[in-house]
Design an enzyme around this catalytic site. Structure first.
Site, PDB file in Angstrom:
ATOM      1  N   GLU A   1       0.592  -1.334  -0.234  1.00 25.44           N
ATOM      2  CA  GLU A   1       0.036  -0.155   0.073  1.00 25.44           C
ATOM      3  C   GLU A   1       0.933   1.395   0.321  1.00 25.44           C
ATOM      4  OE1 GLU A   1      -4.427  -1.420   1.590  1.00 25.44           O
ATOM      5  OE2 GLU A   1      -2.835  -0.873   3.174  1.00 25.44           O
TER       6      GLU A   1
ATOM      7  N   CYS B   1       3.709   8.119   1.265  1.00 24.00           N
ATOM      8  CA  CYS B   1       4.460   7.812   2.189  1.00 24.00           C
ATOM      9  C   CYS B   1       4.945   6.164   1.208  1.00 24.00           C
ATOM     10  CB  CYS B   1       3.483   7.898   3.058  1.00 24.00           C
ATOM     11  SG  CYS B   1       3.745   6.423   4.447  1.00 24.00           S
TER      12      CYS B   1
ATOM     13  N   CYS C   1       5.933  -6.622   7.268  1.00 22.87           N
ATOM     14  CA  CYS C   1       7.221  -6.248   8.179  1.00 22.87           C
ATOM     15  C   CYS C   1       7.694  -6.978   8.539  1.00 22.87           C
ATOM     16  CB  CYS C   1       5.975  -5.108   8.792  1.00 22.87           C
ATOM     17  SG  CYS C   1       7.436  -3.854  10.131  1.00 22.87           S
TER      18      CYS C   1
ATOM     19  N   CYS D   1       5.578  -4.562  15.996  1.00 25.77           N
ATOM     20  CA  CYS D   1       4.666  -3.171  16.884  1.00 25.77           C
ATOM     21  C   CYS D   1       3.180  -3.550  17.053  1.00 25.77           C
ATOM     22  CB  CYS D   1       5.338  -2.048  16.684  1.00 25.77           C
ATOM     23  SG  CYS D   1       6.786  -2.026  16.009  1.00 25.77           S
TER      24      CYS D   1
ATOM     25  N   CYS E   1       0.859  -1.075  15.527  1.00 22.68           N
ATOM     26  CA  CYS E   1       0.788  -0.999  14.853  1.00 22.68           C
ATOM     27  C   CYS E   1      -0.271  -1.846  13.627  1.00 22.68           C
ATOM     28  CB  CYS E   1       2.010  -0.842  14.131  1.00 22.68           C
ATOM     29  SG  CYS E   1       2.068  -0.899  12.219  1.00 22.68           S
TER      30      CYS E   1
ATOM     31  N   CYS F   1      -2.180   6.735   9.676  1.00 22.10           N
ATOM     32  CA  CYS F   1      -0.347   6.520  10.391  1.00 22.10           C
ATOM     33  C   CYS F   1      -0.734   5.284  10.878  1.00 22.10           C
ATOM     34  CB  CYS F   1       1.008   7.418  11.006  1.00 22.10           C
ATOM     35  SG  CYS F   1       2.204   6.463  11.180  1.00 22.10           S
TER      36      CYS F   1
END
Length: 402
Positions: free
Chosen positions: A129, A142, A149, A153, A156, A380
């Site tokens: 994305e 962005c 990933c 975290c 997230c 975010c």
């Protein structure tokens, strides 16, 4: 039409494209020259039979056509001979990543789900994305650096997705090419300030410093003055704290640095940002103090997501100020953006304002980032694709079926 109706319409603005059938044979795609560094362009042209004495010139021409003028076909390259254009078209493409869906928020933010070319026989095409955020006088793209990933975290959404693979430099640059295509942002001779995309942030899916070679090469292409032409001061790389690679990032890219901090105590940061167990806060802050090029004119950005009752007390604001001593810094306070299944909540607005005021009075800029694109899950910490890494057993089953 209500705001909710508009959001629903935009969420379905582009159809999801059908994936390749399991029974359909896989044909390797022709390699694309879009997004390549000049060195990679020269190597590709050499393989295509371009004489060595012409390689530098021809690479410069193609770099300009593809990355400065947005050419998507070799036939548009009027200062390249017809024979060479034909030879290139037989061997290469200028393809970008494929748009699977495009969503447009009520605030103008755009999110693209992009499918990358299949990288092997059993790769069905990974997806990432990319988000474009228009603002007054600027536009920020962005970009993602990994499919999934490496990190986990806890606040997230991307961190809940399995790490699939690193992106190549060309796949990273391809996200900017797609954005300029869709926004009509290829005006010849336009300056940085005349573009719709004026800034790049590596804050999408993935940990950029775990894919530093590709990130470095992508920045080289993006910052090329005869190509995409975005200055290095307009390129920011965010890391969760991969300390051993931070110095190299500064030396080899000249990019702005952002730190995904989110806590001022090791015990809490171990939970929120688990890489802290390898590189605790003291080690991270020392790497920030010695980051190449950091100065009052090139401050390090510290990102701090505001989590209700977790990291938002006045005492933690004062500790943040103490940690930043000796670091040219600004702090972005980020209201937490919820996602399905999370146990976290966003801090109350009064709490955020009190936290910001403490940091501001200590002499640090501490803007509260306005959430953008929440209605399309583009804010975010909300990015995620459904790409999954194939396990060995799944690969064997596919091979047997074929």
């Amino acid at each position: 039409m209500t705001t909710l109706d508009l959001a629903r319409r935009n969420a379905n603005a582009a159809p999801i494209l059908a994936a390749r059938s399991e029974a359909e044979p896989w044909t390797p795609p022709a390699p694309s020259l879009a997004g390549l560094t000049r060195a990679r362009l020269m190597a590709s042209l050499g393989e295509a039979g371009v004489p060595e004495r012409q390689l530098k010139m021809r690479a410069a021409q193609i770099n300009h056509w593809v990355h400065n003028r947005g050419a998507a076909e070799f036939g548009h390259m009027t200062n390249v001979s017809k024979d060479l254009r034909a030879a290139l078209a037989e061997r290469f493409t200028l393809a970008r990543p494929e748009i699977v869906t495009e969503q447009i928020s009520v605030d103008g933010t755009r999110k693209w789900l992009l499918r990358l070319p299949a990288a092997g026989r059993h790769d069905r095409g990974a997806e990432v994305e990319t988000v474009y955020i228009p603002e007054e006088g600027r536009g920020t793209l962005c970009v993602s650096s990994q499919v999934g990933c490496t990190l986990t975290c806890s606040f997230c959404h991307t961190g809940t997705q399995t790490m699939v693979r690193n992106l190549t430099a060309a796949e990273i640059v391809g996200q900017l090419l797609v954005a300029r295509d869709r926004l009509g942002d290829w005006s010849e001779g336009a300056t940085e300030d005349g573009r719709l995309v004026t800034n790049i942030v590596f804050m999408g899916m993935g940990e950029p410093l775990y894919n530093l070679d590709a990130v470095r090469d992508a920045i080289e292409v993006i910052a090329d003055g005869e190509g995409l032409g975005l200055g290095r001061r307009r390129i920011t790389v965010s890391t969760s704290g991969v300390v051993p690679q931070m110095k190299r990032l500064g030396e080899e890219t000249g990019a702005q640095l952002a730190i995904s901090l989110h806590a001022v105590r090791d015990d809490l940061r171990d939970v929120l940002v688990p890489i802290n167990k390898k590189h605790p806060i003291a080690e991270l802050m020392e790497a920030c103090r010695t980051y190449p090029g950091a100065s009052n004119a090139r401050r390090i950005t510290f990102e701090y997501v505001m989590l209700k009752g977790i990291n938002d007390s006045p005492a933690e604001a004062r500790e943040l100020v103490r940690l930043l001593k000796g670091v040219p810094a600004k702090i972005n306070l980020i209201p937490f953006n919820p996602w399905p299944g999370t146990d976290y909540e966003c801090s109350d607005w009064e709490t955020i304002e009190r936290f910001s005021e403490i940091v501001f009075r200590a002499g640090y800029a501490s803007p509260v980032r306005t959430p953008r694109g929440r209605d399309i899950a583009a804010a975010c910490g909300q990015l995620k694709s459904e790409t999954k890494r194939l396990r060995a057993k799944e690969r064997m089953a596919l091979e047997a079926a074929e």
